[in-house]
Design a protein around this motif. Structure first.
Motif: not given
Length: 283
Positions: A85-94, A143-151
């Motif tokens: 969550l702490s990795v995905v959330y700031p990317i998604a909201r930022g 944490v790879g490209r999948a998490a980044l892509g979905y975020a």
């Protein structure tokens, strides 16, 4: 932008951080999200009965927003399957403030002054700084490209429904009615999660139901405030101020959950406050 509108958006951001903290601390986040959605549906159902229909030309926007929310929940779920969550959330909201400002310029003809774009940039930078350690740890832990892509996909969906609702509420002729129908149609999200988690729901304690539905009421209130503000301010500016929820969430995490580095988060708060001031004084 008046101080009153700014205060409304910041209040919405704080409320969003509160319900997000509820979901973050839940043992089963998917089930909790279903209960949060149900917390939209219950008051929404009462409101659609009591309030007049929004203008017919706004209803396609309500339906489009509902469909986009399905994509949002899917992207968010997949992102959390691949990253914290702490990795995905700031990317998604930022990435949302800049995207919404761009979509608003293309589809609504809203051109923000350079000073407002500077404020958006400061807020986006503050969002990333507030979770920099988590982002760096996420990369180092694989944490790879999948998490980044979905975020990024999650952020794209947020920007899409933000634009859709911003345009729809202006056509509705009645912000409360538009808000009510958007909340009520969370029925599809709550129903989908309820079917998938029916065995889990049957075993939940009453306290969990109360917390989840209460979180939904907080979430619904937060979004209602944002919809109201979209009647009076450019969509890109509203979205940028709305994303200060990340720093409120970071402060909640530091004070109540004992997370994070207070010096870094204070620096992020200063950047975001500067961004808010730039936007507020430029419009």
């Amino acid at each position: 932008m008046t101080l009153f509108v700014v205060s409304i958006i910041l209040s919405a951001a704080m409320l969003h951080a509160v319900w997000n903290a509820i979901v973050k601390t839940a043992a089963d986040r998917t089930t909790m999200l279903g209960l949060v959605a149900l917390g939209h549906v219950i008051p929404g159902a009462a409101m659609v009965v009591l309030l007049p229909l929004p203008a017919p030309e706004s209803m396609p926007y309500v339906l489009a927003s509902t469909l986009i929310h399905f994509g949002y929940f899917y992207m968010l779920g997949r992102a959390y399957a691949h990253g914290d969550l702490s990795v995905v959330y700031p990317i998604a909201r930022g990435i949302v403030p800049a995207l919404v400002a761009l979509w608003a310029m293309i589809f609504a003809g809203e051109v923000l002054p350079l000073q407002a774009w500077g404020g958006i940039a400061l807020i986006a930078l503050g969002i990333q700084l507030s979770s920099w350690q988590a982002l760096r740890s996420g990369v180092e832990s694989g944490v790879g490209r999948a998490a980044l892509g979905y975020a990024v996909g999650t952020g794209f969906c947020i920007s899409a429904y933000s634009l859709t609702d911003g345009l729809g509420v202006r056509l509705s002729g009645n912000t409360l009615s538009y808000w009510a129908w958007g909340a009520f149609l969370h029925l599809f999200v709550a129903g989908f999660i309820g079917l998938r988690k029916r065995n889990t729901l049957a075993a939940l304690r009453p306290r969990t139901w109360i917390i989840g539905i209460g979180g939904g009421l907080v979430s619904m209130t937060a979004y209602g405030l944002v919809l109201y503000a979209k009647n009076f301010a450019p969509l890109g500016a509203v979205s940028a101020l709305r994303e200060t929820s990340v720093i409120f969430a970071a402060l909640i995490g530091f004070v109540f959950l004992k997370e994070g580095n207070w010096i870094r988060r204070l620096g992020a708060a200063v950047l975001m406050a500067g961004g808010v001031a730039l936007i507020g004084t430029s419009l």
